[in-house]
Design a protein around this motif. Structure first.
Motif, mmCIF file in Angstrom:
data_model
loop_
_atom_site.group_PDB
_atom_site.id
_atom_site.type_symbol
_atom_site.label_atom_id
_atom_site.label_comp_id
_atom_site.label_asym_id
_atom_site.label_seq_id
_atom_site.Cartn_x
_atom_site.Cartn_y
_atom_site.Cartn_z
ATOM 1 N N TYR A 82 37.713 40.828 55.921
ATOM 2 C CA TYR A 82 38.610 40.797 54.771
ATOM 3 C C TYR A 82 37.756 40.532 53.547
ATOM 4 O O TYR A 82 37.054 39.522 53.476
ATOM 5 C CB TYR A 82 39.654 39.685 54.910
ATOM 6 C CG TYR A 82 40.783 40.008 55.848
ATOM 7 C CD1 TYR A 82 42.017 40.422 55.355
ATOM 8 C CD2 TYR A 82 40.618 39.905 57.226
ATOM 9 C CE1 TYR A 82 43.068 40.714 56.219
ATOM 10 C CE2 TYR A 82 41.664 40.198 58.094
ATOM 11 C CZ TYR A 82 42.879 40.605 57.583
ATOM 12 O OH TYR A 82 43.907 40.898 58.435
ATOM 13 N N HIS A 83 37.835 41.432 52.585
ATOM 14 C CA HIS A 83 37.031 41.344 51.360
ATOM 15 C C HIS A 83 37.992 41.107 50.192
ATOM 16 O O HIS A 83 38.795 41.976 49.852
ATOM 17 C CB HIS A 83 36.262 42.664 51.191
ATOM 18 C CG HIS A 83 35.374 42.711 50.002
ATOM 19 N ND1 HIS A 83 34.831 43.896 49.542
ATOM 20 C CD2 HIS A 83 34.908 41.757 49.169
ATOM 21 C CE1 HIS A 83 34.091 43.663 48.491
ATOM 22 N NE2 HIS A 83 34.123 42.372 48.234
ATOM 23 N N PHE A 84 37.925 39.923 49.601
ATOM 24 C CA PHE A 84 38.797 39.549 48.489
ATOM 25 C C PHE A 84 38.009 39.497 47.188
ATOM 26 O O PHE A 84 36.871 39.035 47.160
ATOM 27 C CB PHE A 84 39.408 38.158 48.721
ATOM 28 C CG PHE A 84 40.395 38.089 49.837
ATOM 29 C CD1 PHE A 84 41.733 38.395 49.628
ATOM 30 C CD2 PHE A 84 39.992 37.695 51.105
ATOM 31 C CE1 PHE A 84 42.659 38.315 50.660
ATOM 32 C CE2 PHE A 84 40.906 37.606 52.144
ATOM 33 C CZ PHE A 84 42.245 37.925 51.925
ATOM 34 N N ASP A 85 38.652 39.933 46.110
ATOM 35 C CA ASP A 85 38.072 39.864 44.774
ATOM 36 C C ASP A 85 39.148 39.300 43.854
ATOM 37 O O ASP A 85 40.135 39.970 43.554
ATOM 38 C CB ASP A 85 37.636 41.256 44.312
ATOM 39 C CG ASP A 85 36.983 41.259 42.938
ATOM 40 O OD1 ASP A 85 37.248 40.341 42.135
ATOM 41 O OD2 ASP A 85 36.228 42.200 42.655
ATOM 42 N N PHE A 86 38.956 38.054 43.415
ATOM 43 C CA PHE A 86 39.961 37.382 42.587
ATOM 44 C C PHE A 86 39.619 37.409 41.100
ATOM 45 O O PHE A 86 40.155 36.612 40.330
ATOM 46 C CB PHE A 86 40.137 35.931 43.069
ATOM 47 C CG PHE A 86 40.704 35.845 44.464
ATOM 48 C CD1 PHE A 86 41.976 36.310 44.737
ATOM 49 C CD2 PHE A 86 39.954 35.317 45.501
ATOM 50 C CE1 PHE A 86 42.509 36.246 46.016
ATOM 51 C CE2 PHE A 86 40.471 35.243 46.781
ATOM 52 C CZ PHE A 86 41.751 35.711 47.046
ATOM 53 N N TYR A 87 38.779 38.341 40.694
ATOM 54 C CA TYR A 87 38.332 38.419 39.298
ATOM 55 C C TYR A 87 39.501 38.518 38.326
ATOM 56 O O TYR A 87 39.504 37.901 37.277
ATOM 57 C CB TYR A 87 37.392 39.613 39.118
ATOM 58 C CG TYR A 87 36.929 39.806 37.696
ATOM 59 C CD1 TYR A 87 36.054 38.900 37.110
ATOM 60 C CD2 TYR A 87 37.370 40.875 36.936
ATOM 61 C CE1 TYR A 87 35.629 39.060 35.806
ATOM 62 C CE2 TYR A 87 36.948 41.048 35.638
ATOM 63 C CZ TYR A 87 36.079 40.134 35.070
ATOM 64 O OH TYR A 87 35.661 40.292 33.780
ATOM 65 N N ARG A 88 40.497 39.302 38.653
ATOM 66 C CA ARG A 88 41.608 39.556 37.730
ATOM 67 C C ARG A 88 42.762 38.565 37.856
ATOM 68 O O ARG A 88 43.782 38.719 37.198
ATOM 69 C CB ARG A 88 42.117 40.975 37.924
ATOM 70 C CG ARG A 88 41.047 42.001 37.616
ATOM 71 C CD ARG A 88 41.609 43.390 37.529
ATOM 72 N NE ARG A 88 40.576 44.320 37.149
ATOM 73 C CZ ARG A 88 40.158 44.533 35.900
ATOM 74 N NH1 ARG A 88 40.708 43.893 34.909
ATOM 75 N NH2 ARG A 88 39.206 45.404 35.643
ATOM 76 N N LEU A 89 42.621 37.557 38.713
ATOM 77 C CA LEU A 89 43.715 36.605 38.911
ATOM 78 C C LEU A 89 43.423 35.266 38.236
ATOM 79 O O LEU A 89 42.522 34.542 38.648
ATOM 80 C CB LEU A 89 43.940 36.352 40.401
ATOM 81 C CG LEU A 89 44.481 37.489 41.235
ATOM 82 C CD1 LEU A 89 44.732 37.022 42.656
ATOM 83 C CD2 LEU A 89 45.759 38.049 40.650
ATOM 84 N N PRO A 90 44.217 34.905 37.230
ATOM 85 C CA PRO A 90 44.043 33.585 36.618
ATOM 86 C C PRO A 90 44.556 32.482 37.544
ATOM 87 O O PRO A 90 44.153 31.340 37.451
ATOM 88 C CB PRO A 90 44.870 33.665 35.339
ATOM 89 C CG PRO A 90 45.878 34.739 35.609
ATOM 90 C CD PRO A 90 45.224 35.707 36.558
#
Length: 162
Positions: A82-90
């Motif tokens: 599972y590859h998560f990218d939370f860059y756009r989530l404040p």
């Protein structure tokens, strides 16, 4: 970062292919249940690292950045990465709960980018990989890969040590 002793290791690479090859060696050691945090600036090589990690674990899936989709999954034999990218989530919101449910599952490997918003659910023992562009280097050139991990996860980097 970790409750136990932390091991730190650094490797300098001069091309994206080297980053991918190091990640492939780590991917070949994955057993399931691991969490890997990737830290770097935009364009720092995180997707390249995941591409190598996935390939090393045995996946033939196409790896791309989940920046706009938040998460992607790659099948690697009996493991799911599972590859998560939370860059756009404040704020992580429900994604934090989804991540918490996946952590520690024996057939799941989790890779997280921009983890600040979900750090509260991280286990006490995980691998952190920092990818830093070296001063004076261009985007396709030299990077410092810094690994921080507890002794329990040292098997991941046994084949990488120099």
């Amino acid at each position: 970062m970790f409750m136990s002793q932390t091991i730190n290791q650094q490797i300098t690479v001069t091309a994206p292919l080297q980053t991918e090859e190091i990640a492939a060696k780590i991917g070949a050691q994955l057993k399931g249940g691991e969490l890997i945090e990737l830290v770097s600036d935009l364009g720092g090589g995180k997707t390249t690292f995941v591409r190598g990690l996935s390939r090393g674990a045995g996946s033939a899936d196409h790896v791309s950045s989940p920046t706009f989709t938040i998460s992607k999954q790659y099948q690697a034999g009996p493991l799911t990465i599972y590859h998560f990218d939370f860059y756009r989530l404040p704020d992580a919101g429900l994604m934090e709960h989804e991540l918490a449910e996946l952590i520690g599952q024996p057939k799941i490997v989790i890779v997280v980018e921009w983890a600040d918003v979900v750090q509260a659910v991280f286990p006490t023992q995980y691998l952190q990989v920092k990818l830093e562009l070296l001063p004076g280097a261009d985007q396709e050139s030299s990077r410092q890969l810094s690994f921080s991990y507890p002794p329990k996860l040292s098997y991941l980097l046994e084949s990488v040590k120099k």
